[in-house]
Motif scaffolding. Structure first.
Motif, PDB file in Angstrom:
ATOM      1  N   PRO A 155      14.627   2.200   2.625  1.00 57.22           N
ATOM      2  CA  PRO A 155      13.902   0.955   3.822  1.00 57.22           C
ATOM      3  C   PRO A 155      12.404   0.963   4.175  1.00 57.22           C
ATOM      4  N   VAL A 156      11.914   2.119   4.080  1.00 60.78           N
ATOM      5  CA  VAL A 156      10.580   2.425   4.000  1.00 60.78           C
ATOM      6  C   VAL A 156       9.737   1.853   2.744  1.00 60.78           C
ATOM      7  N   LEU A 157      10.156   2.136   2.086  1.00 62.19           N
ATOM      8  CA  LEU A 157       9.133   1.580   0.815  1.00 62.19           C
ATOM      9  C   LEU A 157       9.090  -0.160   0.564  1.00 62.19           C
ATOM     10  N   LEU A 158      10.382  -0.492   0.785  1.00 66.48           N
ATOM     11  CA  LEU A 158      10.646  -1.978   1.027  1.00 66.48           C
ATOM     12  C   LEU A 158       9.773  -2.797   1.680  1.00 66.48           C
ATOM     13  N   ALA A 167       3.113 -10.385   4.742  1.00 63.53           N
ATOM     14  CA  ALA A 167       1.901 -10.264   6.114  1.00 63.53           C
ATOM     15  C   ALA A 167       1.069 -10.110   5.084  1.00 63.53           C
ATOM     16  N   PHE A 168       0.797  -9.532   4.333  1.00 63.20           N
ATOM     17  CA  PHE A 168      -1.142  -9.126   4.154  1.00 63.20           C
ATOM     18  C   PHE A 168      -1.283  -9.962   2.845  1.00 63.20           C
ATOM     19  N   LYS A 169      -0.733 -10.384   1.918  1.00 62.39           N
ATOM     20  CA  LYS A 169      -1.275 -11.303   1.207  1.00 62.39           C
ATOM     21  C   LYS A 169      -1.031 -13.355   1.365  1.00 62.39           C
ATOM     22  N   LEU A 170       0.523 -13.090   1.616  1.00 63.66           N
ATOM     23  CA  LEU A 170       0.840 -14.767   2.159  1.00 63.66           C
ATOM     24  C   LEU A 170       0.510 -14.227   3.499  1.00 63.66           C
ATOM     25  N   LYS A 171       0.294 -13.900   4.587  1.00 60.44           N
ATOM     26  CA  LYS A 171       0.228 -14.036   6.084  1.00 60.44           C
ATOM     27  C   LYS A 171       1.450 -15.026   6.532  1.00 60.44           C
ATOM     28  N   LEU A 172       2.624 -13.956   6.071  1.00 64.93           N
ATOM     29  CA  LEU A 172       3.522 -15.918   6.790  1.00 64.93           C
ATOM     30  C   LEU A 172       4.274 -14.539   7.940  1.00 64.93           C
ATOM     31  N   PHE A 173       3.281 -13.388   7.786  1.00 60.27           N
ATOM     32  CA  PHE A 173       4.267 -12.597   9.348  1.00 60.27           C
ATOM     33  C   PHE A 173       3.065 -11.288   9.348  1.00 60.27           C
ATOM     34  N   PRO A 174       3.494 -11.167  11.071  1.00 62.88           N
ATOM     35  CA  PRO A 174       2.920 -10.626  11.548  1.00 62.88           C
ATOM     36  C   PRO A 174       2.299  -9.057  11.131  1.00 62.88           C
ATOM     37  N   LEU A 175       1.417  -8.163  10.745  1.00 62.96           N
ATOM     38  CA  LEU A 175       1.166  -6.959  10.053  1.00 62.96           C
ATOM     39  C   LEU A 175       1.711  -5.331  11.268  1.00 62.96           C
ATOM     40  N   GLY A 176       3.089  -5.617  11.594  1.00 59.27           N
ATOM     41  CA  GLY A 176       3.288  -4.833  12.481  1.00 59.27           C
ATOM     42  C   GLY A 176       3.042  -5.051  13.944  1.00 59.27           C
ATOM     43  N   GLN A 177       3.750  -4.772  15.201  1.00 58.13           N
ATOM     44  CA  GLN A 177       3.684  -4.094  16.904  1.00 58.13           C
ATOM     45  C   GLN A 177       4.950  -5.271  17.231  1.00 58.13           C
ATOM     46  N   VAL A 200      11.517 -10.035  12.652  1.00 60.38           N
ATOM     47  CA  VAL A 200      12.405 -10.062  11.357  1.00 60.38           C
ATOM     48  C   VAL A 200      11.796  -9.293  10.460  1.00 60.38           C
ATOM     49  N   LEU A 201      10.855  -9.309   9.333  1.00 59.05           N
ATOM     50  CA  LEU A 201      10.162  -8.262   8.609  1.00 59.05           C
ATOM     51  C   LEU A 201      10.579  -6.626   9.030  1.00 59.05           C
ATOM     52  N   PRO A 202      10.908  -6.336   9.799  1.00 63.28           N
ATOM     53  CA  PRO A 202      11.756  -4.897   9.621  1.00 63.28           C
ATOM     54  C   PRO A 202      13.370  -4.975  10.060  1.00 63.28           C
ATOM     55  N   ALA A 203      13.862  -6.001   9.994  1.00 62.13           N
ATOM     56  CA  ALA A 203      15.256  -6.124   9.961  1.00 62.13           C
ATOM     57  C   ALA A 203      15.044  -6.235   8.211  1.00 62.13           C
ATOM     58  N   ILE A 204      14.784  -7.368   8.107  1.00 62.58           N
ATOM     59  CA  ILE A 204      14.988  -7.784   6.337  1.00 62.58           C
ATOM     60  C   ILE A 204      14.968  -6.040   5.634  1.00 62.58           C
ATOM     61  N   LEU A 268      21.981   5.076   8.085  1.00 58.62           N
ATOM     62  CA  LEU A 268      20.842   4.093   8.823  1.00 58.62           C
ATOM     63  C   LEU A 268      19.964   4.586  10.206  1.00 58.62           C
ATOM     64  N   ILE A 269      20.063   5.118  10.819  1.00 57.99           N
ATOM     65  CA  ILE A 269      18.972   5.350  11.530  1.00 57.99           C
ATOM     66  C   ILE A 269      18.169   6.469  11.688  1.00 57.99           C
ATOM     67  N   THR A 270      18.574   7.035  10.697  1.00 63.88           N
ATOM     68  CA  THR A 270      16.537   7.521  10.507  1.00 63.88           C
ATOM     69  C   THR A 270      15.889   6.837   9.425  1.00 63.88           C
ATOM     70  N   SER A 271      16.489   5.822   8.250  1.00 61.26           N
ATOM     71  CA  SER A 271      15.621   4.975   7.992  1.00 61.26           C
ATOM     72  C   SER A 271      14.954   4.071   9.332  1.00 61.26           C
ATOM     73  N   GLY A 272      15.792   3.657  10.158  1.00 62.98           N
ATOM     74  CA  GLY A 272      15.390   2.890  11.365  1.00 62.98           C
ATOM     75  C   GLY A 272      13.592   3.542  11.912  1.00 62.98           C
ATOM     76  N   ALA A 273      14.644   4.588  12.525  1.00 64.12           N
ATOM     77  CA  ALA A 273      13.307   5.555  12.874  1.00 64.12           C
ATOM     78  C   ALA A 273      11.741   5.187  11.799  1.00 64.12           C
ATOM     79  N   VAL A 274      12.050   5.796  10.376  1.00 61.84           N
ATOM     80  CA  VAL A 274      10.753   5.555   9.922  1.00 61.84           C
ATOM     81  C   VAL A 274      10.380   3.952   9.605  1.00 61.84           C
ATOM     82  N   VAL A 275      11.461   3.146   9.452  1.00 64.80           N
ATOM     83  CA  VAL A 275      10.847   2.014   9.834  1.00 64.80           C
ATOM     84  C   VAL A 275       9.771   1.383  10.767  1.00 64.80           C
ATOM     85  N   GLU A 276      10.187   1.799  12.098  1.00 61.14           N
ATOM     86  CA  GLU A 276      10.319   1.342  13.294  1.00 61.14           C
ATOM     87  C   GLU A 276       8.715   2.021  13.611  1.00 61.14           C
ATOM     88  N   GLY A 277       8.256   3.433  12.612  1.00 60.51           N
ATOM     89  CA  GLY A 277       7.529   3.831  12.618  1.00 60.51           C
ATOM     90  C   GLY A 277       6.092   3.556  11.671  1.00 60.51           C
TER      91      GLY A 277
END
Lengths: 332, 308
Positions: A155-158, A167-177, A200-204, A268-277
């Protein structure tokens, strides 16, 4: 009989927690790193007190944390404090306890993981079941294929690619926080919406990363079940396809998937921790990353132990769900 | 793997042709090997194009955008085809070195983990008894513990200056032998009840002869599959460790690069190429390994073929 099973699972859970806490106790003590000395050495570099006082301070802190006692007594003290859920105090935000830090960041982690785990389990299993069901329309079966392609991708790579494109190209979503800078946290409707928008993005990325695995295993399971006699019997009886799909096919194929869910919790929890970071959400994962950066060992060990214990507990809890899902187990 | 495909037909076409034919049937193995070949070519050719020194900080002009996208430039692809990062590393050099290092960790840890797994699984299943119970017990208790969390403990207890590519591999191996142990154990358990083992025993073949002459050759496809999934797991684990900042920070390991990009706010500052290249490489590496793994699974366990 049920009681004996429950007691046995609980004893196993205790064993797992004991093993995890023993590892977190002994591994750091095998190395020559002294967290307290390192912390104060860092403080003395940035100024604040004379370097000569360092040894005195370290000795007094060793005494305060009980690090001058014999190893065996330290170990029993440590196990005792874990039993009381006392995980020590943070070194970099001193008066704060580790339990407090975990308590503050837990809602973020739970909301992200809960939503993405449930959604990916539902979507993945439905898609997998549909993909293996011979009567489902072709286009519906084709939907599953792109998800399978993401199976090996964490999930981190996704998350990185979603950040880049959406978020960066289309600016549809915030860049984190966790929420827009400049807004103050309150319980207003707009603020809650803002928080959800940032989730939304982290969940997706979590969902996309784990759906493929469910699709694959459910499809395999579905194909096995199609050959079973009771499905054939139901078909010859002339039951309509929807009933067979729901009551004969899906229900039986789902059972092993629940076991799979319990086993997948750890990753799942491991990936969640890294994605959150990556998204800088103030959850457990980000706190773990911050602690690693700041050499805050108490927080690292505390969070690791907490995650380990919760994974083991959740696994046992899912196992207790079986008798409710599968009546055959109850009779044993 | 070629030998396995060449057993059946009486009139032998060339091995290469058979192998190609097999790859056409076993699509995931074909695609996986294809991606792997591309990655090997990229690093192999890249070694002659880059200066290894440029993969380390302060080597080149920082924050240059990738020249490969600037088609109007006269000297396309330019001095920095993949750009350079905030710390002044040439991303092309970083990618070549980083992929090579990632592969090294994966292969080292994968080989060591598989070897430990084969030895432990074999002895515990073949001889049984107390040893088997201990091994099985340890594996069962460690299974619910998220391995990554224990790896964090081990990696953070080490002095950051001591962490090298090799220590990374050992950290990963320490907790990665349970999977292959259980796989090999269950295979040996079923295999030692088969008739050919009984026949060998009755004809007076010793333990060593049975293990190396009878069981091991039949296990080879499983060992190969375990090795690939072990490499996958090791690359995955070392990537996660590096991405939370526990890797060898000086080295241009792919996870380290993403960690660095993230701590400098690469997307906020518009340096998108900094995290995107290593992420792309990681996706290619992991999906090629996953595809090869699926393909080998099909090879080792023909029953899987039914579920297509």
């Amino acid at each position: 009989m049920r009681l004996r099973l429950i007691l046995r699972r609980l004893a196993f859970l205790l064993m797992v927690v004991w093993a995890a806490s023993t590892i977190t106790f002994f591994v750091p003590r095998l190395s020559n790193r002294n967290p307290i000395r390192e912390r104060f050495a860092e403080l003395s570099r940035t100024g604040g007190f004379a370097a000569a006082d360092l040894e005195v301070i370290v000795a007094s802190y060793n005494k305060k944390f009980g690090l001058d006692k014999p190893l065996l007594q330290q170990y029993t003290d440590y196990i005792g404090s874990i039993a009381r859920f006392d995980l020590g105090v943070s070194l970099s935000r001193f008066p704060m306890t580790v339990t407090q830090i975990i308590y503050n960041s837990l809602p973020w982690t739970i909301s992200l993981l809960f939503v993405s785990a449930i959604l990916s389990f539902l979507i993945g299993n439905l898609l997998g079941a549909v993909a293996a069901w011979p009567r489902s329309p072709g286009w519906l079966r084709a939907v599953a294929t792109p998800f399978i392609m993401f199976t090996g991708v964490p999930p981190v790579l996704l998350a990185i690619f979603l950040l880049f494109f959406l978020a960066f190209k289309l600016k549809l979503f915030p860049l984190g926080q966790a929420y827009s800078t400049g807004t103050a946290p309150d319980w207003s409707f707009r603020f809650v919406l803002d928080i959800m928008w940032h989730q939304v993005l982290p969940a997706i990325s979590m969902i996309l990363g784990s759906v493929g695995g469910w699709v694959l295993s459910m499809r395999g399971m579905g194909i096995t079940i199609q050959g079973e006699d009771y499905v054939n019997f139901a078909e010859h009886k002339g039951l309509d396809g929807r009933t067979i799909f729901r009551n004969y096919y899906l229900r039986n194929a789902l059972l092993p998937q629940v076991t799979g869910f319990a086993l997948a919790l750890g990753s799942l929890i491991t990936s969640g921790a890294v994605v959150e970071g990556l998204y800088a959400l103030p959850g457990l994962g980000s706190k773990l990353g911050e602690a690693i950066r700041a050499n805050d060992f108490m927080v690292i060990y505390g969070i690791v132990l907490f995650i380990t214990m919760s994974v083991a507990t959740l696994m046992v809890l899912v196992e207790f769900l079986y008798p409710f899902l599968d009546p055959r187990i109850k009779q044993e | 793997m070629t030998t396995l495909t060449t057993t059946a037909p009486p009139i032998q076409p060339s091995r290469l042709k058979l192998f190609g034919g097999y790859l056409r049937r076993n699509k995931s193995l074909g695609y996986g090997l294809g991606i792997l070949l591309f990655l090997i070519l990229f690093t192999g050719i890249g070694f002659f194009q880059i200066k290894p020194k440029n993969a380390y900080p302060l080597a080149v002009r920082p924050k240059q955008p990738p020249g490969i996208l600037d088609f109007s430039a006269k000297d396309w692809p330019g001095k920095y085809p993949m750009g350079s990062d905030f710390f002044g590393r040439d991303m092309h050099a970083v990618m070549v070195t980083g992929m090579w290092q990632t592969a090294l960790i994966g292969v080292l840890a994968g080989a060591a983990g598989t070897l430990i797994g084969v030895i432990l699984g074999f002895t515990s299943a073949y001889f049984g008894g107390v040893f088997d119970m201990i091994i099985k017990g340890i594996c069962q208790i460690l299974t619910p513990i998220p391995v990554f969390m224990i790896q964090i403990i081990i990696a953070s207890s080490l002095d950051k200056r001591d962490v090298t590519i090799f220590t990374m591999a050992w950290i990963v191996v320490m907790l990665a032998w349970m999977g292959p142990t259980l796989v090999i154990r269950s295979q040996v358990l079923s295999m030692k009840e088969r008739q050919f083992v009984a026949v060998a025993k009755l004809s007076g073949v010793g333990n060593g002869g049975i293990i190396f002459g009878e069981i091991l050759p039949n296990l080879l496809p499983f060992i190969a599959a375990a090795f690939v999934s072990q490499v996958f797991g090791s690359v995955f684990a070392s990537f996660y460790l590096a991405i939370v900042g526990l890797g060898p920070l000086r080295e241009p390991l792919l996870g380290n690069i993403i960690w660095g990009a993230q701590s400098q706010g690469a997307f906020f500052n518009g340096w998108w190429w900094w995290p995107i290249w290593p992420a792309t490489a990681m996706v290619l590496i992991l999906s090629s390994l996953a595809l090869i793994n699926m393909g080998l699974d099909e090879l080792a366990n023909p029953r899987v073929r039914r579920t297509e």
